[in-house]
Design a protein around this motif. Structure first.
Motif, PDB file in Angstrom:
ATOM      1  N   ILE A  78       0.843  -1.197   0.000  1.00  0.00           N
ATOM      2  CA  ILE A  78       0.000   0.000   0.000  1.00  0.00           C
ATOM      3  C   ILE A  78       0.881   1.251   0.000  1.00  0.00           C
ATOM      4  CG2 ILE A  78      -2.152  -0.802   1.030  1.00  0.00           C
ATOM      5  CD1 ILE A  78      -0.798   0.091   3.747  1.00  0.00           C
ATOM      6  N   ALA A  79       0.449   2.245  -0.759  1.00  0.00           N
ATOM      7  CA  ALA A  79       1.171   3.518  -0.746  1.00  0.00           C
ATOM      8  C   ALA A  79       0.804   4.255   0.530  1.00  0.00           C
ATOM      9  CB  ALA A  79       0.782   4.343  -1.955  1.00  0.00           C
ATOM     10  N   LEU A  80       1.791   4.911   1.126  1.00  0.00           N
ATOM     11  CA  LEU A  80       1.556   5.606   2.379  1.00  0.00           C
ATOM     12  C   LEU A  80       0.958   6.986   2.096  1.00  0.00           C
ATOM     13  CD1 LEU A  80       2.198   4.759   5.291  1.00  0.00           C
ATOM     14  CD2 LEU A  80       4.281   6.098   5.109  1.00  0.00           C
ATOM     15  N   ALA A  81      -0.135   7.295   2.772  1.00  0.00           N
ATOM     16  CA  ALA A  81      -0.739   8.621   2.593  1.00  0.00           C
ATOM     17  C   ALA A  81       0.187   9.680   3.180  1.00  0.00           C
ATOM     18  CB  ALA A  81      -2.095   8.660   3.286  1.00  0.00           C
ATOM     19  N   PRO A  82       0.212  10.872   2.580  1.00  0.00           N
ATOM     20  CA  PRO A  82       1.134  11.913   3.073  1.00  0.00           C
ATOM     21  C   PRO A  82       0.722  12.475   4.432  1.00  0.00           C
ATOM     22  CG  PRO A  82      -0.224  12.754   1.268  1.00  0.00           C
ATOM     23  CD  PRO A  82      -0.532  11.298   1.397  1.00  0.00           C
ATOM     24  N   GLY A  83       1.688  13.080   5.120  1.00  0.00           N
ATOM     25  CA  GLY A  83       1.426  13.754   6.388  1.00  0.00           C
ATOM     26  C   GLY A  83       1.062  15.207   6.149  1.00  0.00           C
ATOM     27  N   PHE A  84       1.392  16.067   7.112  1.00  0.00           N
ATOM     28  CA  PHE A  84       1.076  17.485   6.978  1.00  0.00           C
ATOM     29  C   PHE A  84       1.749  18.082   5.741  1.00  0.00           C
ATOM     30  CE2 PHE A  84       0.651  17.661  11.833  1.00  0.00           C
ATOM     31  CZ  PHE A  84      -0.734  17.709  11.786  1.00  0.00           C
ATOM     32  N   THR A  85       1.038  18.946   5.048  1.00  0.00           N
ATOM     33  CA  THR A  85       1.627  19.647   3.906  1.00  0.00           C
ATOM     34  C   THR A  85       2.721  20.601   4.386  1.00  0.00           C
ATOM     35  OG1 THR A  85      -0.618  19.664   3.047  1.00  0.00           O
ATOM     36  CG2 THR A  85       1.038  20.887   1.787  1.00  0.00           C
ATOM     37  N   LEU A 107       1.119  15.944  17.974  1.00  0.00           N
ATOM     38  CA  LEU A 107       1.532  15.813  19.375  1.00  0.00           C
ATOM     39  C   LEU A 107       2.293  14.540  19.731  1.00  0.00           C
ATOM     40  CD1 LEU A 107      -1.728  17.265  20.938  1.00  0.00           C
ATOM     41  CD2 LEU A 107       0.532  18.334  21.002  1.00  0.00           C
ATOM     42  N   ALA A 108       2.187  13.497  18.924  1.00  0.00           N
ATOM     43  CA  ALA A 108       2.857  12.238  19.290  1.00  0.00           C
ATOM     44  C   ALA A 108       4.249  12.168  18.666  1.00  0.00           C
ATOM     45  CB  ALA A 108       2.019  11.046  18.823  1.00  0.00           C
ATOM     46  N   ASP A 109       5.159  11.534  19.361  1.00  0.00           N
ATOM     47  CA  ASP A 109       6.471  11.220  18.795  1.00  0.00           C
ATOM     48  C   ASP A 109       7.100  10.093  19.617  1.00  0.00           C
ATOM     49  OD1 ASP A 109       7.528  12.434  21.093  1.00  0.00           O
ATOM     50  OD2 ASP A 109       7.789  14.364  20.089  1.00  0.00           O
ATOM     51  N   HIS A 110       8.420   9.886  19.459  1.00  0.00           N
ATOM     52  CA  HIS A 110       9.045   8.742  20.122  1.00  0.00           C
ATOM     53  C   HIS A 110       8.950   8.831  21.648  1.00  0.00           C
ATOM     54  CE1 HIS A 110      12.167  11.833  19.913  1.00  0.00           C
ATOM     55  NE2 HIS A 110      12.657  11.282  20.989  1.00  0.00           N
ATOM     56  N   ALA A 128       0.730   1.650  10.419  1.00  0.00           N
ATOM     57  CA  ALA A 128       1.859   1.962   9.542  1.00  0.00           C
ATOM     58  C   ALA A 128       1.923   3.473   9.280  1.00  0.00           C
ATOM     59  CB  ALA A 128       1.723   1.192   8.227  1.00  0.00           C
ATOM     60  N   TYR A 129       0.771   4.064   9.032  1.00  0.00           N
ATOM     61  CA  TYR A 129       0.693   5.508   8.774  1.00  0.00           C
ATOM     62  C   TYR A 129       1.176   6.298   9.984  1.00  0.00           C
ATOM     63  CZ  TYR A 129      -1.596  10.041   7.895  1.00  0.00           C
ATOM     64  OH  TYR A 129      -1.863  11.380   7.734  1.00  0.00           O
ATOM     65  N   LEU A 130       0.677   5.931  11.154  1.00  0.00           N
ATOM     66  CA  LEU A 130       1.024   6.676  12.374  1.00  0.00           C
ATOM     67  C   LEU A 130       2.495   6.488  12.731  1.00  0.00           C
ATOM     68  CD1 LEU A 130      -2.189   5.947  14.443  1.00  0.00           C
ATOM     69  CD2 LEU A 130      -1.486   8.168  13.508  1.00  0.00           C
ATOM     70  N   ARG A 131       2.984   5.247  12.581  1.00  0.00           N
ATOM     71  CA  ARG A 131       4.394   4.996  12.899  1.00  0.00           C
ATOM     72  C   ARG A 131       5.299   5.818  12.003  1.00  0.00           C
ATOM     73  NH1 ARG A 131       3.403  -0.616  13.159  1.00  0.00           N
ATOM     74  NH2 ARG A 131       3.193  -1.261  15.341  1.00  0.00           N
ATOM     75  N   PHE A 132       4.980   5.847  10.720  1.00  0.00           N
ATOM     76  CA  PHE A 132       5.849   6.549   9.777  1.00  0.00           C
ATOM     77  C   PHE A 132       5.847   8.060  10.050  1.00  0.00           C
ATOM     78  CE2 PHE A 132       6.704   8.890   5.892  1.00  0.00           C
ATOM     79  CZ  PHE A 132       7.908   8.332   5.505  1.00  0.00           C
ATOM     80  N   ILE A 179       3.583   2.212  19.143  1.00  0.00           N
ATOM     81  CA  ILE A 179       2.163   1.914  19.331  1.00  0.00           C
ATOM     82  C   ILE A 179       2.081   0.813  20.371  1.00  0.00           C
ATOM     83  CG2 ILE A 179       0.077   1.044  18.219  1.00  0.00           C
ATOM     84  CD1 ILE A 179       0.983   2.671  15.768  1.00  0.00           C
ATOM     85  N   VAL A 180       1.455   1.122  21.499  1.00  0.00           N
ATOM     86  CA  VAL A 180       1.489   0.216  22.641  1.00  0.00           C
ATOM     87  C   VAL A 180       0.203  -0.603  22.722  1.00  0.00           C
ATOM     88  CG1 VAL A 180       3.117   1.595  23.980  1.00  0.00           C
ATOM     89  CG2 VAL A 180       0.667   2.059  24.168  1.00  0.00           C
ATOM     90  N   GLU A 181       0.323  -1.777  23.325  1.00  0.00           N
ATOM     91  CA  GLU A 181      -0.822  -2.682  23.482  1.00  0.00           C
ATOM     92  C   GLU A 181      -1.653  -2.300  24.692  1.00  0.00           C
ATOM     93  OE1 GLU A 181      -1.515  -5.808  21.797  1.00  0.00           O
ATOM     94  OE2 GLU A 181      -0.216  -4.967  20.231  1.00  0.00           O
ATOM     95  N   ALA A 182      -0.944  -1.937  25.775  1.00  0.00           N
ATOM     96  CA  ALA A 182      -1.653  -1.630  27.022  1.00  0.00           C
ATOM     97  C   ALA A 182      -2.110  -0.172  27.024  1.00  0.00           C
ATOM     98  CB  ALA A 182      -0.732  -1.891  28.212  1.00  0.00           C
TER      99      ALA A 182
END
Lengths: 311, 199
Positions: free
Chosen positions: B3-10, B57-60, B78-82, B88-91
């Motif tokens: 799948i092609a990854l959708a772009p982030g912020f312009t 707001l999210a990052d490492h 995949a989108y959010l990680r990239f 991305i946590v389970e708990a």
């Protein structure tokens, strides 16, 4: 300082001035801004609680407003109009240099008019003109912990806040009364925010404390060296600590402002000569200039003193 | 996966600032609806507004948790990680931000991190995508940031949301903060906001 020269961030050069090209917008890198923004959101959600944050080194020394500058940099957008005051004044070194810093690194519009500003960074005063909904007031804070001079250990002060155990602060105010006959604390006067956390309002004169109560503007506090951010949301109760028989009182001044004749404002003493000559003038320069522009004259105002003329 | 990854912020710098400012205004003025425009087109069921808050707001340092609907679609993670670099946590109680596409099916607020008495800021912000956000009707709210009283209608919500919120309010200063996004808008009910009983 590495953050200063990042070129790898996409940078819409059309939207900012030429001078800013070497900097990311508002100086800080994006990861730092995100970290500060997350701290700001939690600070607003827990009024008066000091959120630890990873304060960065800034191109100015600690004590010159590095905390306030980082909060401003994280909040600021290209459409904001920035005002910076130092002890109420728009034209002292600290205020001028911070205003220029953001004019240069963010290309934002700046103003000295309280009314026109969307974001006001302040060192130790709250403007005399009531702030309105939608405005943001950013305080530069040297020591954010109100209990620090009573209890030096961070582990202990943190526990005292967790337990809402503020007896120590009342003892301090009581000792003031025992020693001086009245509460002698005149600045950094402790306040209780939204009925829970006791907070240091930064070294503003206690004269300004009542302005914090139910203020329409969002109040954000940044302490760079101490690495803390805290906040008071709009329309939130801010109560100055006191006793039933020694209620909180603000300073009063015997005479009106010598330049604009304003009564009930906070005045600075200006020494005029070495023979005891002095005058008392508004500490809020914008407030004073607006009044003079509107035709108000104090006892020592020169005839024909034009609005905006430096004193 | 091809799948092609959708772009982030312009414009990452300005878009992130604008989204943050909208969330900040919403948090500072609970139960008001703030505009939140975004041109993101993330993989469904991640809504553009949920994606905008995550990217801003999210990052490492700030892990994400995804509800069952979002976790079921690998392209969302995949989108959010990239675009954020966030784990991305389970708990749910390990997340700084929980993204919820189906609020009526999400775990109770008590399942998320509520912070500690010493560090109440170490708590999850639960971001819920809802269909409807309307000020001036619905839940009656009081608290810091609100002059008097403010009303807001939010739908859908978990069935016992008011009970959960009351329990959350009782934990103060601990507690989770709720952000709601709908197409083009954002609102918030931070832990300080008290929802008045109906009637």
């Amino acid at each position: 300082m590495r953050a200063a020269m990042r070129d790898d961030l996409p940078f819409p050069r059309t939207e900012v001035g030429k001078e800013t090209e070497a900097y990311n917008f508002a100086y800080l890198d994006e990861q730092t801004k995100r970290m500060i923004r997350r701290a700001i959101l939690k600070a607003i959600a827990i009024p008066g609680y000091q959120v630890p944050f990873a304060s960065r080194e800034m191109p100015m020394p600690y004590g010159w407003g590095t905390g306030g500058v980082q909060v401003t940099a994280a909040v600021l957008g290209p459409d904001d109009v920035l005002k910076v005051i130092d002890q109420g004044s728009d034209d002292t070194t600290n205020a001028v240099s911070i205003r220029r810093f953001f004019a240069k690194t963010a290309g934002v519009a700046t103003t000295t008019k309280t009314r026109e500003a969307t974001l006001i960074q302040t060192r130790h005063r709250i403007p005399e003109e009531p702030l309105r909904d939608g405005q943001i007031l950013v305080y530069q804070v040297p020591i954010p912990e109100p209990l620090r001079f009573l209890e030096p250990r961070e582990t202990e002060t943190r526990k005292l806040h967790a337990l809402a155990d503020y007896g120590l602060m009342h003892v301090k105010l009581y000792e003031d009364i025992a020693r001086h006959g009245h509460i002698a604390t005149t600045y950094a006067y402790p306040v209780e925010v939204a009925g829970r956390y006791v907070m240091d309002p930064s070294p503003t004169p206690k004269f300004d404390n009542p302005k914090m109560d139910m203020c329409a503007a969002l109040q954000l506090f940044g302490a760079g060296r101490e690495k803390r951010i805290y906040a008071v949301p709009p329309h939130t109760r801010v109560r100055s600590l006191d006793f039933e028989d020694h209620p909180f009182r603000i300073q009063t001044f015997k005479q009106p402002c010598a330049l604009c004749g304003a009564e009930g404002g906070y005045l600075d003493e200006v020494v005029l000569d070495d023979r005891g000559g002095r005058m008392f003038v508004c500490s809020d320069t914008d407030f004073c200039e607006e009044r003079r522009a509107a035709g108000h004259r104090g006892a020592m105002a020169a005839d024909g003193d034009a609005a905006g003329e430096t004193r | 996966m091809s799948i092609a990854l959708a772009p982030g912020f312009t414009e990452p710098v300005f878009d992130a600032q604008r989204v943050f400012r909208a969330v900040m205004d919403a948090t500072a003025r609970p139960a008001t609806v703030q505009p939140l425009a975004t041109d993101l087109a993330p993989p469904a069921p991640l809504t553009p507004e949920l994606a905008a808050v995550a990217l801003a707001l999210a990052d490492h340092e700030a892990p994400l948790w995804l509800d069952a609907a979002l976790a079921a679609v690998p392209a969302v993670a995949a989108y959010l990680r990239f675009h954020t670099g966030a784990r991305i946590v389970e708990a749910p109680d390990e997340a700084a931000f929980a993204l919820v596409a189906e609020p009526d099916a999400m775990p109770p607020l008590g399942a998320f991190a509520v912070g500690t008495d010493e560090y109440p800021d170490r708590s999850t912000t639960v971001v819920m995508a809802v269909r409807r956000l309307a000020a001036g009707q619905g839940l009656a709210c009081e608290g810091p940031g609100i002059l008097g009283r403010a009303d807001i209608a939010i739908a859908p919500l978990p069935g016992d949301f008011l009970v959960q919120r009351a329990a959350n309010r009782a934990l103060f200063p601990r507690g989770v903060d709720c952000v709601f996004v709908a197409p083009g808008s954002v609102a918030a009910l931070p832990r300080t906001t008290q929802i008045l009983p109906e009637g």
